[in-house]
Scaffold this active site. Structure first.
Site, PDB file in Angstrom:
ATOM      1  N   ASP A  19      58.828  85.938  36.210  1.00 46.19           N
ATOM      2  CA  ASP A  19      59.228  84.392  35.650  1.00 46.19           C
ATOM      3  C   ASP A  19      58.976  84.009  34.212  1.00 46.19           C
ATOM      4  O   ASP A  19      58.611  85.115  33.425  1.00 46.19           O
ATOM      5  CB  ASP A  19      58.374  83.636  36.426  1.00 46.19           C
ATOM      6  CG  ASP A  19      56.944  83.881  36.503  1.00 46.19           C
ATOM      7  OD1 ASP A  19      56.418  84.595  35.665  1.00 46.19           O
ATOM      8  OD2 ASP A  19      56.367  83.461  37.739  1.00 46.19           O
ATOM      9  N   ASN A  75      48.130  77.371  45.392  1.00 46.99           N
ATOM     10  CA  ASN A  75      48.805  76.918  46.492  1.00 46.99           C
ATOM     11  C   ASN A  75      49.809  77.796  47.164  1.00 46.99           C
ATOM     12  O   ASN A  75      50.651  77.388  47.845  1.00 46.99           O
ATOM     13  CB  ASN A  75      49.918  75.721  45.629  1.00 46.99           C
ATOM     14  CG  ASN A  75      50.782  76.235  44.747  1.00 46.99           C
ATOM     15  OD1 ASN A  75      50.973  77.480  44.597  1.00 46.99           O
ATOM     16  ND2 ASN A  75      51.523  75.465  44.181  1.00 46.99           N
ATOM     17  N   HIS A 110      51.893  79.969  45.798  1.00 49.26           N
ATOM     18  CA  HIS A 110      53.260  80.257  45.218  1.00 49.26           C
ATOM     19  C   HIS A 110      53.165  81.610  44.762  1.00 49.26           C
ATOM     20  O   HIS A 110      52.050  82.400  44.450  1.00 49.26           O
ATOM     21  CB  HIS A 110      53.597  79.504  44.046  1.00 49.26           C
ATOM     22  CG  HIS A 110      52.755  79.691  42.740  1.00 49.26           C
ATOM     23  ND1 HIS A 110      52.579  78.595  41.988  1.00 49.26           N
ATOM     24  CD2 HIS A 110      51.989  80.662  42.138  1.00 49.26           C
ATOM     25  CE1 HIS A 110      51.951  79.058  40.646  1.00 49.26           C
ATOM     26  NE2 HIS A 110      51.448  80.231  40.996  1.00 49.26           N
ATOM     27  N   GLU A 135      57.508  77.796  44.226  1.00 49.37           N
ATOM     28  CA  GLU A 135      56.654  76.872  44.940  1.00 49.37           C
ATOM     29  C   GLU A 135      56.557  76.562  46.401  1.00 49.37           C
ATOM     30  O   GLU A 135      57.943  76.490  46.932  1.00 49.37           O
ATOM     31  CB  GLU A 135      56.635  75.795  44.031  1.00 49.37           C
ATOM     32  CG  GLU A 135      56.425  75.937  42.546  1.00 49.37           C
ATOM     33  CD  GLU A 135      54.915  75.962  42.147  1.00 49.37           C
ATOM     34  OE1 GLU A 135      54.048  76.473  42.907  1.00 49.37           O
ATOM     35  OE2 GLU A 135      54.734  75.333  41.001  1.00 49.37           O
TER      36      GLU A 135
HETATM   37  P1  PGA Z   1      46.415  83.656  37.926  1.00 46.29           P
HETATM   38  O1  PGA Z   1      47.837  83.046  38.556  1.00 46.29           O
HETATM   39  O2  PGA Z   1      46.659  85.132  37.892  1.00 46.29           O
HETATM   40  O3  PGA Z   1      46.392  83.084  36.550  1.00 46.29           O
HETATM   41  O4  PGA Z   1      45.391  83.130  38.684  1.00 46.29           O
HETATM   42  C1  PGA Z   1      48.475  83.674  39.480  1.00 46.29           C
HETATM   43  C2  PGA Z   1      49.511  83.168  39.722  1.00 46.29           C
HETATM   44  O5  PGA Z   1      49.718  81.519  39.618  1.00 46.29           O
HETATM   45  O6  PGA Z   1      50.686  83.325  40.380  1.00 46.29           O
END
Ligand code: PGA
Length: 244
Positions: free
Chosen positions: A67, A136, A138, A143
């Site tokens: 992304d 959450n 995702h 999302e």
């Molecule tokens: P993080 O994020 O590795 O910074 O915890 C993971 C994500 O949001 O996919």
């Protein structure tokens, strides 16, 4: 899914890097799916270390990132292109033209999404897709929602996602509101998936990912449908193999 639990993150990073590098050793022009955020930083450091020790070459490797933010200058330190350069690409022998990150500044975002998928499907399938997980549930920036998209698309970031990513910016206002992400279909198309989950605060969402009902409201639960997912974590969770 195969779950490996670690007592310390350094060991987890080493194993994660070894798994990614074993794919490259088996296929020097492998296609690797890359992730950003806090979770992969340590494993990228381990890959850089191995490269500097002369143990691995990434000369022919091709990469596709999950992304990118929409509307954040590519030169901004928190753009995912900048993140990849700083944490990995600038320190190894990969050919930059073989590294793919969606262009979140394209004049026509729809066309950019199509272009990204075409390159992905032409060069893919991805041999190993690295993933983190949001609080959450995702995956990439897919999302929670009533439906999920199959292909690369533009998304509106949830407020909890923007809050979680605020730590990388000076304030919440600076966190972009939109992003381009690979779709769940493209992610699940990978031959294998390496999910890295760090920090006990992710234990609950990881438990739901491993053991909960499959639902688009927790996109990570769709990983239960994939035949080759390896989960590396320092969370105290268990993978239940039966109903009991
Ligand atoms: P993080 O994020 O590795 O910074 O915890 C993971 C994500 O949001 O996919």
């Amino acid at each position: 899914m195969i779950l490996h639990k670690f007592k310390n993150q350094a060991e987890l990073d080493r194993v994660a890097a070894d798994l990614m590098m074993s794919v490259v050793r088996g296929r020097p022009n492998a296609v690797l799916g890359m992730a950003t955020g806090g979770s992969p930083v340590g494993l990228y450091q381990e890959m850089v270390k191995s490269y500097k020790q002369g143990l691995i070459s990434f000369k022919e490797v091709r990469t596709f990132n999950l992304d990118e933010y929409v509307g954040l200058a590519v030169t901004h330190p928190e753009s995912y292109r900048s993140f990849m350069q700083r944490n990995l690409f600038d320190h190894i022998d990969i050919d930059i033209k073989n590294t793919h990150v969606p262009n979140g500044n394209a004049a026509d975002i729809e066309a950019e999404c199509r272009r990204y998928d075409e390159a992905l499907y032409q060069q893919g399938p991805v041999d190993m897709q690295l993933l983190g997980i949001g609080h959450n549930g995702h995956i990439g920036f897919n999302e929670p929602d009533t439906t999920l998209s199959r292909f690369t698309h533009k998304v509106t970031l949830k407020e909890d996602t923007r809050e979680a990513n605020k730590r990388f910016f000076n304030s919440l206002d600076e966190v972009p509101t939109h992003a381009v992400t690979m779709g769940m279909g493209s992610i699940l198309h990978a031959k294998s998936i390496l999910l890295v989950v760090k920090g006990q605060e992710k234990a609950e969402i990881l438990d739901r990912t491993l053991n909960g009902p499959i639902t688009t409201q927790v996109p990570a639960t769709l990983l239960q449908t994939h035949p080759r997912v390896i989960v590396l974590t320092d969370c105290d969770v268990n993978y239940k193999l039966s109903h009991s």
